[in-house]
Design a protein around this motif. Structure first.
Motif: not given
Lengths: 413, 413
Positions: A239, A242-243, A246, A250, A365-366, B105, B406-413
């Motif tokens: 992960k 990519p994060i 980004n 980005q 997350a990003s 998210l 904020i908790t995610g699992n690899g989110q990107i924009r």
């Protein structure tokens, strides 16, 4: 300066009319303004041409010229933005709390507009319409002070909005533009405390510093983001790349872009080679501490690097030996905007979420998600980096205050 | 100024420890501090004697000397105040909102301490303990700058509190006092933005103006109250006289005291003679406009009178011919603190509640109720007259900010 006082008085008068408007009337007016912008787009583009010509004459950077340019597509975008604001729920009048006292007093805490909002901005002329839409929907009068580069565009947009409001039977003074581009006028505006309830600067660090230094009006500081990503010893490295790519690349010029990496020493050997390759593919220069330099080729990072918001294809890197050290490093250099930890370890995630002092703290997350639209607010006037009033992305609610309404039947103390 | 930076660094470090304290530990510490104040009251009174002696030497007004004096009863009062704060619910950690985004998210908005709070005050030395209690319970480190008249008392109280904290195993730097009484140090303190998140001035109009003019730290303005009572044409005059006498005379030197009356012409002949008699019984001087002068004997009111917060046995009076005119008059001269209408007519009450721009708007009750205790907050750090962040009485919650987790699992924009 008499002109400024007049604008202040106009706005302070307009606020009493605006606070009473129903959601329906406000939404109808926003649609009318949106339509007027489209109908008058050739007028707006003609005035915009003057700003473009002046910019080109001055040798303005082509990138800035492009930001300045209004096309019919961009004007449609402004109109679309106003329609989206019309679709958002009206925050005004919301009952926030009810208190009944033993003596029989009934206290209602209700959401009210801020009153008069001042916005000082350097950015693109579309801010003129965007800021109006958010302030108007939240029941506020707005006084705008745009940058001199966009003065003709801003004047044209303001004129069209005022005309459309007039046709809707709503006070034109819901929006007023300070037409002078004199810096002294800007400074005097920052002291128009008698009439203006809140001042929001939108622009570079220099503008924000000047407002904080000079304003006697309460200010919300926005937008400086020296954002970190900490890659923990328990990070899922699949992960991580990519994060980081980004968050860094980005969009490089924005406040929620990542400027600095903090990396646990346990993962540096596995992560750095592939990360460096990916960053280089995106033309990002790496400035690392000694331990980074031992693993990859890079420019040595200085103390100054850690405190710099590059807004550029540069990233700094620092190796740490614990989540505690990472938190201390982040808190030392953070501008309190957005900070992230990448980890699969819940305990470390909690430590980071609790311990880092920033508006938005992320796990896996990003940092790029710190944004009113991404948070689902439907709009954004800016991102606050202070703790008073609003923190992080500011939407309509953040442009409001509250009032206590107390009803009795003769109570005395 | 190096000393100031050191205080700032100490506080900024302490805040990370304080934000983690459980409610139980904070409450236990508050009780320990309360006990220490009582145990050390002879020390505190001995130091207080020095301030008293200096004041008497300077020929300070006996009323001020009395405000300055600490008796064992007053010290018990300070201790009692801390115990009451311990009994209040802990605001920190409260979940204010949860947002789940379509991309997965999870955003939590949670209440956190402000961080470091600065308080500049002129008032009685008991503020030292009160301010500490509120800031500590809300997880903040506090830096205090008291008045020079009370410097020995403030130093003694601070010393006792720090010692008690130390014995509880909590950082002493939860409370720090600026021991210099130099005005330049006070000004430098107002610019200690790097370390201080919020500055609250408590004192007279001059102090507050100076803080607003000079501070680069976000400020909450407190305490100026040019409060009006409007006696509507539909007022129950039996309620009017007691409410007015209470609001004007129960305590004259406070910000929620009534300074000005607005009276509908329809009731002036019935109200004014008995009201004037009651006011005179309380030694209140009346300054009225021409129409008031036609009914009762009084001093002619000037434009300046309407804008003056007397904090004295003086009241101004103005006759109007409609609720709209009353609202306009109040909005023109109000300091946005507390305003009241006396009426039995619901429509006029609503007009006044909606139309008057103030923190607290009353129907048929005394303005004296604008107070954290009277509102049921259990405590008060001051009364905000600005719209940013907090309006009206400020308790524990008003000393907090929030943070997005904020908790995610690899989110990107």
């Amino acid at each position: 300066m008499e002109m400024l006082v007049q604008l202040g008085k106009n706005a302070a008068e307009a606020k009493y009319e605006l606070q009473k408007l129903t959601a329906e009337r406000k939404n109808q007016a926003l649609h009318a303004v949106a339509q007027a912008l489209i109908n008058q787009s050739s007028l707006i583009m003609k005035e915009n041409e003057k700003d473009i010509a002046r910019g080109e004459e001055k040798g303005m950077h082509p990138g800035l010229i492009d930001r300045l340019r209004l096309t019919s597509e961009r004007i449609s975008g402004m109109a679309e933005g106003l329609k989206q604001v019309a679709d958002l729920p009206d925050p005004i009048g919301e009952l926030l709390e009810t208190i009944e006292r033993p003596n029989g007093l009934k206290i209602e805490k209700r959401r009210v507009p801020m009153g008069v909002i001042g916005i000082i901005y350097e950015s693109r002329p579309n801010v003129t319409a965007d800021a109006f839409g958010l302030c108007f929907k939240s029941g506020n009068a707005v006084i705008l002070k745009g940058g001199s580069d966009a003065i003709c565009s801003n004047m044209a947009i303001t004129k069209v909005i005022r005309q459309a409001l007039k046709e809707e039977g709503i006070t034109e003074n819901a929006i007023q533009l300070i037409e002078s581009t004199d810096r002294e006028v800007a400074k005097a505006f920052m002291r128009l405390k008698e009439y203006v309830d809140l001042l929001i600067p939108r622009g570079g660090a220099g503008l924000i510093r000047s407002v904080v230094e000079n304003s006697t009006i309460p200010v919300i500081e926005t937008g400086t983001g020296n954002c970190h990503i900490y890659v923990d010893e328990f990070a899922d490295l699949k992960k991580a790349v990519p994060i980081i790519i980004n968050a860094k690349t980005q969009r490089i010029g924005v406040c929620n872009a990542c400027e600095s990496l903090v990396i646990h020493e346990e993962v540096k050997d596995k992560l750095l080679p592939s990360l460096a390759a990916a960053l280089r593919e995106h033309h990002v220069e790496i400035r690392g501490d000694e331990k980074v330099q031992q693993v990859i080729e890079c420019i040595p990072a200085t103390e100054e690097d850690y405190g710099t918001e590059y807004l550029d294809y540069i990233i700094s890197m620092k190796i740490v030996s614990s989540v505690e050290e990472a938190i201390a490093h982040v808190n030392r250099y953070s501008t309190r905007h957005s900070e992230a930890i990448l980890t699969e370890n819940e305990e470390n995630a909690e430590k980071f979420l609790d311990g880092v002092d920033a508006a938005c703290v992320y796990v896996n997350a990003s940092t790029r998600f710190t944004d009113g639209f991404e948070f689902g607010f439907g709009a954004e006037i800016g991102i606050s980096t202070q703790k008073l009033h609003a923190r992080g992305p500011m939407g309509l609610r953040e442009l409001t205050s509250y009032k206590y309404r107390i009803t009795g039947n003769g109570q005395i103390r």
